[in-house]
Scaffold this motif. Structure first.
Motif, PDB file in Angstrom:
ATOM      1  N   ASP A  77      18.084   4.972  -4.813  1.00  0.00           N
ATOM      2  CA  ASP A  77      16.433   4.385  -4.665  1.00  0.00           C
ATOM      3  C   ASP A  77      15.942   2.960  -4.925  1.00  0.00           C
ATOM      4  O   ASP A  77      16.587   1.980  -5.215  1.00  0.00           O
ATOM      5  N   TRP A  78      14.551   3.090  -4.065  1.00  0.00           N
ATOM      6  CA  TRP A  78      14.290   1.694  -4.644  1.00  0.00           C
ATOM      7  C   TRP A  78      13.409   1.371  -5.199  1.00  0.00           C
ATOM      8  O   TRP A  78      12.628   2.237  -5.426  1.00  0.00           O
ATOM      9  N   ASN A  79      13.675   0.411  -6.687  1.00  0.00           N
ATOM     10  CA  ASN A  79      12.616   0.597  -8.231  1.00  0.00           C
ATOM     11  C   ASN A  79      13.039  -0.821  -8.837  1.00  0.00           C
ATOM     12  O   ASN A  79      14.012  -1.562  -7.963  1.00  0.00           O
ATOM     13  N   SER A 138       8.854   6.496  -8.069  1.00  0.00           N
ATOM     14  CA  SER A 138      10.091   5.398  -7.623  1.00  0.00           C
ATOM     15  C   SER A 138       9.093   4.222  -8.622  1.00  0.00           C
ATOM     16  O   SER A 138       9.112   3.872  -9.170  1.00  0.00           O
ATOM     17  N   PHE A 139       7.750   3.746  -8.232  1.00  0.00           N
ATOM     18  CA  PHE A 139       6.678   2.628  -8.553  1.00  0.00           C
ATOM     19  C   PHE A 139       5.976   3.569  -8.975  1.00  0.00           C
ATOM     20  O   PHE A 139       4.803   3.295  -8.560  1.00  0.00           O
ATOM     21  N   PRO A 140       6.525   4.421  -9.822  1.00  0.00           N
ATOM     22  CA  PRO A 140       4.048   5.246 -10.394  1.00  0.00           C
ATOM     23  C   PRO A 140       3.162   3.832 -11.029  1.00  0.00           C
ATOM     24  O   PRO A 140       2.148   4.121 -11.059  1.00  0.00           O
ATOM     25  N   ASP A 141       3.990   2.782 -11.707  1.00  0.00           N
ATOM     26  CA  ASP A 141       2.601   1.975 -12.342  1.00  0.00           C
ATOM     27  C   ASP A 141       1.833   0.839 -11.706  1.00  0.00           C
ATOM     28  O   ASP A 141       2.888   0.391 -10.914  1.00  0.00           O
ATOM     29  N   GLN A 188       3.104  -6.767  -9.906  1.00  0.00           N
ATOM     30  CA  GLN A 188       4.677  -7.822 -10.458  1.00  0.00           C
ATOM     31  C   GLN A 188       5.300  -8.412  -9.386  1.00  0.00           C
ATOM     32  O   GLN A 188       6.188  -8.938  -9.402  1.00  0.00           O
ATOM     33  N   TRP A 189       5.977  -7.348  -8.891  1.00  0.00           N
ATOM     34  CA  TRP A 189       6.922  -6.811  -8.086  1.00  0.00           C
ATOM     35  C   TRP A 189       7.406  -7.238  -6.731  1.00  0.00           C
ATOM     36  O   TRP A 189       7.917  -7.533  -5.755  1.00  0.00           O
ATOM     37  N   LYS A 213       0.670  -0.554   0.091  1.00  0.00           N
ATOM     38  CA  LYS A 213       0.472  -0.338  -0.289  1.00  0.00           C
ATOM     39  C   LYS A 213       1.209   1.532   0.123  1.00  0.00           C
ATOM     40  O   LYS A 213       1.380   1.886   0.882  1.00  0.00           O
ATOM     41  N   ALA A 214       1.915   1.547  -1.230  1.00  0.00           N
ATOM     42  CA  ALA A 214       2.639   2.351  -0.977  1.00  0.00           C
ATOM     43  C   ALA A 214       2.177   3.369  -2.000  1.00  0.00           C
ATOM     44  O   ALA A 214       0.943   3.208  -2.411  1.00  0.00           O
ATOM     45  N   SER A 215       2.166   4.601  -1.202  1.00  0.00           N
ATOM     46  CA  SER A 215       1.262   6.178  -1.686  1.00  0.00           C
ATOM     47  C   SER A 215       2.015   7.056  -2.224  1.00  0.00           C
ATOM     48  O   SER A 215       3.511   6.844  -2.342  1.00  0.00           O
TER      49      SER A 215
END
Length: 166
Positions: free
Chosen positions: A164-166, A108-111, A117-118, A99-101
């Motif tokens: 960064d975390w991606n 960092s994870f816009p999609d 998936q990850w 539940k990342a806002s």
């Protein structure tokens, strides 16, 4: 062998054959086991990449055990065997929470499809020495890095060194 058996979903017959080959290798005194083929290793690598460890409680237990063993191996390689007796129980945490806002994580994870998936893959999971609160779990990576730097687990500390975390 145990990891291969747990992750590759092979038949019971194949698993028992591998066990008997492994036991025969031990009995003969050979130093190298011949029970895992290159094909087996390839299927294990693939299973490690695609398995969603964080999606089920049994998967989380497996991931925690795997990460604990990998961390212990890093300690031994770095000459810190003495720390093995001081290790605390490990708690599994997602670096990027489910539940990342956008406010906390920005772009960092816009999609959401990519994030979904990850999110439960082994590469997104870390072992921590204390259980994260809901607030800590949903925190941005910059805040998680501060906690991860102070953790006893070396692989978790290495995640804290990333920009960064991606």
């Amino acid at each position: 062998l145990a990891m291969w058996m747990a992750l590759t979903r092979t038949s019971a017959l194949m698993r028992s054959r591998k066990c008997f080959v492994f036991l025969e290798t031990i009995r003969s005194g050979e130093t190298e086991g011949h029970c895992i083929t290159q094909e087996d290793k390839s299927s294990l690598r693939e299973a490690l990449v695609v398995n969603e460890f964080g999606a089920t409680s049994s998967g989380k237990k497996f991931a925690a055990a795997l990460l604990k063993r990998l961390n212990e191996n890093v300690l031994v390689q770095n000459g810190n065997e003495a720390l093995l007796n001081e290790l605390v129980p490990g708690y599994l945490e997602s670096t990027l929470p489910s539940k990342a806002s956008v406010k906390a994580w920005g772009k960092s994870f816009p999609d959401s499809k990519e994030r979904d998936q990850w999110i439960n893959r082994i590469g997104n999971l870390v072992l921590t020495s204390s259980k994260a609160t809901t607030r800590e779990n949903r925190a941005p990576f910059s805040e998680k890095k501060i906690r991860f730097q102070k953790d006893v687990w070396p692989l978790t500390q290495s995640v804290a060194k990333l920009d960064d975390w991606n």
